[in-house]
Design a protein around this motif. Structure first.
Motif, PDB file in Angstrom:
ATOM      1  N   PRO A 114     -66.445 -22.699 -29.527  1.00 30.16           N
ATOM      2  CA  PRO A 114     -65.855 -22.369 -30.826  1.00 30.16           C
ATOM      3  C   PRO A 114     -66.823 -21.613 -31.734  1.00 30.16           C
ATOM      4  CG  PRO A 114     -66.406 -24.705 -30.718  1.00 30.16           C
ATOM      5  CD  PRO A 114     -66.588 -24.158 -29.344  1.00 30.16           C
ATOM      6  N   GLN A 117     -65.246 -17.891 -38.195  1.00 30.09           N
ATOM      7  CA  GLN A 117     -65.143 -16.511 -38.647  1.00 30.09           C
ATOM      8  C   GLN A 117     -64.671 -16.434 -40.095  1.00 30.09           C
ATOM      9  OE1 GLN A 117     -62.287 -13.999 -36.688  1.00 30.09           O
ATOM     10  NE2 GLN A 117     -60.534 -15.281 -37.199  1.00 30.09           N
ATOM     11  N   THR A 119     -62.711 -13.573 -41.975  1.00 34.68           N
ATOM     12  CA  THR A 119     -61.981 -12.380 -41.559  1.00 34.68           C
ATOM     13  C   THR A 119     -62.307 -11.179 -42.436  1.00 34.68           C
ATOM     14  OG1 THR A 119     -60.098 -13.034 -42.931  1.00 34.68           O
ATOM     15  CG2 THR A 119     -60.081 -13.736 -40.622  1.00 34.68           C
ATOM     16  N   GLU A 127     -61.883 -19.739 -40.635  1.00 33.73           N
ATOM     17  CA  GLU A 127     -61.233 -20.530 -39.602  1.00 33.73           C
ATOM     18  C   GLU A 127     -62.148 -20.690 -38.401  1.00 33.73           C
ATOM     19  OE1 GLU A 127     -57.690 -18.724 -38.159  1.00 33.73           O
ATOM     20  OE2 GLU A 127     -58.644 -16.838 -37.602  1.00 33.73           O
ATOM     21  N   THR A 129     -62.374 -20.495 -34.403  1.00 30.66           N
ATOM     22  CA  THR A 129     -61.667 -19.710 -33.412  1.00 30.66           C
ATOM     23  C   THR A 129     -62.505 -19.569 -32.156  1.00 30.66           C
ATOM     24  OG1 THR A 129     -60.629 -17.559 -32.960  1.00 30.66           O
ATOM     25  CG2 THR A 129     -62.588 -17.560 -34.368  1.00 30.66           C
ATOM     26  N   ARG A 130     -61.854 -19.258 -31.054  1.00 37.53           N
ATOM     27  CA  ARG A 130     -62.546 -18.908 -29.823  1.00 37.53           C
ATOM     28  C   ARG A 130     -62.403 -17.419 -29.523  1.00 37.53           C
ATOM     29  NH1 ARG A 130     -63.843 -23.746 -27.253  1.00 37.53           N
ATOM     30  NH2 ARG A 130     -62.630 -25.535 -27.938  1.00 37.53           N
ATOM     31  N   ASP A 131     -61.607 -16.729 -30.327  1.00 35.63           N
ATOM     32  CA  ASP A 131     -61.352 -15.303 -30.121  1.00 35.63           C
ATOM     33  C   ASP A 131     -61.368 -14.602 -31.479  1.00 35.63           C
ATOM     34  OD1 ASP A 131     -60.714 -12.879 -29.014  1.00 35.63           O
ATOM     35  OD2 ASP A 131     -58.550 -13.294 -28.904  1.00 35.63           O
ATOM     36  N   PRO A 132     -62.551 -14.270 -31.995  1.00 43.51           N
ATOM     37  CA  PRO A 132     -62.634 -13.716 -33.346  1.00 43.51           C
ATOM     38  C   PRO A 132     -61.949 -12.358 -33.469  1.00 43.51           C
ATOM     39  CG  PRO A 132     -64.747 -13.560 -32.234  1.00 43.51           C
ATOM     40  CD  PRO A 132     -63.866 -14.389 -31.361  1.00 43.51           C
ATOM     41  N   GLU A 133     -61.477 -12.077 -34.681  1.00 47.90           N
ATOM     42  CA  GLU A 133     -60.801 -10.819 -34.943  1.00 47.90           C
ATOM     43  C   GLU A 133     -61.803  -9.667 -35.057  1.00 47.90           C
ATOM     44  OE1 GLU A 133     -58.441 -11.186 -38.429  1.00 47.90           O
ATOM     45  OE2 GLU A 133     -57.292 -12.910 -37.688  1.00 47.90           O
ATOM     46  N   LYS A 145     -67.376 -29.367 -31.689  1.00 48.79           N
ATOM     47  CA  LYS A 145     -66.263 -28.868 -32.485  1.00 48.79           C
ATOM     48  C   LYS A 145     -65.933 -29.818 -33.643  1.00 48.79           C
ATOM     49  CE  LYS A 145     -61.578 -27.090 -32.376  1.00 48.79           C
ATOM     50  NZ  LYS A 145     -60.329 -26.918 -31.616  1.00 48.79           N
ATOM     51  N   GLU A 149     -65.541 -28.760 -37.529  1.00 48.78           N
ATOM     52  CA  GLU A 149     -64.330 -29.017 -38.316  1.00 48.78           C
ATOM     53  C   GLU A 149     -64.661 -29.748 -39.617  1.00 48.78           C
ATOM     54  OE1 GLU A 149     -62.093 -31.131 -35.436  1.00 48.78           O
ATOM     55  OE2 GLU A 149     -61.047 -29.344 -34.681  1.00 48.78           O
ATOM     56  N   SER A 165     -52.541 -18.031 -42.600  1.00 47.98           N
ATOM     57  CA  SER A 165     -52.348 -16.757 -41.919  1.00 47.98           C
ATOM     58  C   SER A 165     -51.997 -15.674 -42.935  1.00 47.98           C
ATOM     59  CB  SER A 165     -51.222 -16.881 -40.896  1.00 47.98           C
ATOM     60  OG  SER A 165     -49.982 -17.103 -41.568  1.00 47.98           O
TER      61      SER A 165
END
Length: 595
Positions: A114, A117, A119, A127, A129-133, A145, A149, A165
């Protein structure tokens, strides 16, 4: 490689945590797409280990036909030392993703680690994430994790960053429930201006870059207010969040990451031995340490590390893309090189503290572990059969017939004294060397197990003394439940005493010299402190006519300390051998005058 070849290569590897890679030879018929290029050949297999040497040696007897085929194809074994098992885990995962070695079928945990990020928005979202924007400022990866959190929740409660979102954020005419419960400042409806929100985002960014107080101080203040208001459940909840916020940067459960706006960073560190220098390079992308290599540089004997780094930078990057930042162990001693990097937009830094300094330290460790480097540290670990000896603490006790008893605790890192890790302590006054050593080590061990000592646990404890002092130290460690290897070094014959055996190493052994330096520095520091304490005690009695060193010592032994002498009555003073009625009266008058 055959079994003997694996064993020979294993004997050259360190007993430390890290990552190892089996590499194919230049003539290997690796199928297209199998294993990307790496220094020394294509990567066939990547693994992690608590002890690199032991793990690699196990491949002399492969546990499956698949591993046997891999070993037979391998021509060499590469390795990278890490500070912790956690870093080895992360580096293994990243190297597997990077090289896609054919014999790594999949990770036991096929998830990525994890990240946190912020954004790339005018009003950024925070947030996990495991797949950053694309374009996001990313921190991590992290392994715990649950702690991440807790910290993110504390950040939102403190600074009110949004977590919704983009779809939920846009087009709102009143705040959502997050605003009502106090975890968002509702920039969506203008409850906070974008400028004020940006300041809060900057505070959060500073926290993730290592400025712990940005989050810890508001939590501490809120905890104290809750306690004053007798809201004890809320105070306890805030206390737990405060502990997580502090531990987040203190503990080694995260990969060392670069600044959020830098996608590529190279870390360079060099060490010298005669006409040879080794330069270690660590390469990070997007905050993740993904690669490392080592290079040998032939140098004149009168050149320092600075010119070595300057020559390496100019030659290594002549045909390679430059990273966005280069971190060095020392400044490259060439103004032309620095101007070239500046003109290319490369940020050259020599960090002194923080995460970047940790990366440089790790690069130095890899440079020293190049396979032939002889600094005594690796040899000591090998000779004692311990995981490492990078961090050593030495202990000694000094006193004068049981008075002015003090203990010293010195620290060596990578074979050199680390004065920031020195500690000293006044001990109970008793003429018992074993009891004094037991008390000194118990003090250090108890502070470590209770989390009251801010220093990392050492790899080895060195006791100035013989078997008796060693046994006293082991008793203290056992009582405190602190599991750290401990040995003693006796002065007379320079014998190294361990719990299992006694070593008589050659006089010219570099690992013996390292132990002697630790032992002698602990002795020097203890004697220095003892003299200071003794002089402090002596000043209250030195001005009394008729009191010499012997009488002073008898007084201190009788009453335990100078405070005990001060509290004694004239009748009690007269009872001490060598102190008559007139001397007792003079002592009382002198002490009274000094009050």
């Amino acid at each position: 490689m055959d079994a003997d070849g694996v064993r020979r290569r294993a004997d050259e590897l360190p007993r430390e945590p890290g990552v190892y890679s089996f590499l194919a030879g230049a003539d290997d018929s690796t199928a297209p797409g199998e294993g990307t290029d790496a220094p020394g050949g294509r990567v066939l297999y990547v693994g992690k280990a608590v002890d690199i040497r032991d793990r690699v040696r196990s491949y002399a007897d492969p546990r499956s036909h698949r591993i046997q085929r891999m070993v037979e194809r391998a021509a060499d074994i590469d390795f990278a030392v890490t500070d912790t098992e956690t870093q080895a885990l992360l580096l293994e995962a990243n190297r597997i993703k990077r090289h896609q070695p054919p014999y790594n079928v999949r990770l036991k945990d096929d998830k990525s680690y994890p990240l946190v990020q912020l954004t790339d928005h005018a009003v950024p979202r925070i947030e996990i994430t495991r797949d950053p924007e694309e374009g996001a400022t990313v921190f991590g990866p992290y392994t715990t994790k649950g702690r991440v959190e807790t910290v993110v929740k504390a950040i939102r409660e403190t600074y009110g960053l949004r977590g919704c979102s983009d779809h939920k954020y846009s087009g709102r005419n009143r705040p959502c429930l997050d605003y009502e419960v106090g975890i968002c400042t509702a920039p969506c409806t203008g409850e906070i201006t974008e400028a004020d929100y940006a300041e809060d985002v900057d505070s959060v960014r500073r926290y993730f870059e290592g400025e712990t107080g940005v989050l810890a101080e508001p939590l501490r203040e809120a905890m104290e207010r809750a306690a004053d208001d007798q809201e004890f459940e809320r105070a306890a909840n805030l206390r737990d969040k405060l502990e997580s916020a502090i531990a987040f940067h203190r503990d080694a459960d995260r990969a060392v990451s670069d600044r959020g706006d830098e996608r590529t960073v190279d870390v360079l560190a060099a060490v010298r031995e005669g006409e040879r220098a080794t330069v270690a390079r660590l390469h990070a992308e997007g905050g993740q340490l993904v690669e490392r290599d080592r290079h040998t540089v032939e140098t004149p004997t009168d050149e320092g590390v600075g010119p070595v780094l300057a020559a390496f930078i100019s030659q290594f990057y002549a045909e390679r893309p430059l990273p966005e930042a280069i971190l060095c162990s020392e400044h490259p001693a060439d103004a032309d090189v620095e101007r070239w990097l500046e003109s290319e937009g490369v940020d050259l830094r020599v960090p002194g503290a923080g995460r970047e300094a940790t990366l440089v330290d790790l690069a130095l460790k890899n440079a020293r572990r190049s396979g032939t480097w002889d600094d005594g540290v690796a040899q000591l670990a090998d000779a004692l059969g311990i995981d490492g000896a990078d961090r050593i603490e030495g202990f000694d006790v000094s006193h004068a017939q049981g008075t002015s008893v003090v203990g010293s605790n010195v620290t060596f890192v990578d074979g050199q004294p680390d004065k920031s890790g020195y500690r000293r302590k006044k001990l109970t006054e008793t003429n018992d060397d074993y009891a004094n050593m037991r008390d000194l080590v118990a003090w250090r061990a108890t502070r470590a197990t209770e989390g009251r000592d801010d220093r990392p646990d050492p790899d080895l404890l060195v006791i100035d003394g013989g078997e008796g002092q060693l046994n006293a130290a082991r008793d203290a460690l056992g009582a405190a439940g602190w599991t750290v290897p401990v040995i003693a070094l006796a002065k007379e014959r320079e014998l190294v005493v361990t719990p299992g055996r006694t070593f008589d190493w050659p006089d010219d052994a570099s690992h013996l010299h390292l132990l002697q330096r630790v032992r002698d520095e602990a002795h020097r520091f203890a004697v220095q402190y003892h003299q200071t304490v003794r002089d402090e005690v002596g000043t209250a009695l030195d001005d009394v006519p008729g009191i010499g060193p012997a009488t002073r010592t008898r007084l201190l032994r009788r009453f335990g300390s100078v405070d005990g002498v001060r509290a004694a009555s004239e009748d009690e003073l007269r009872d001490v051998q060598g102190v008559g009625e007139q001397t007792a009266s003079r002592i009382a008058r002198q002490i009274s005058a000094n009050r």
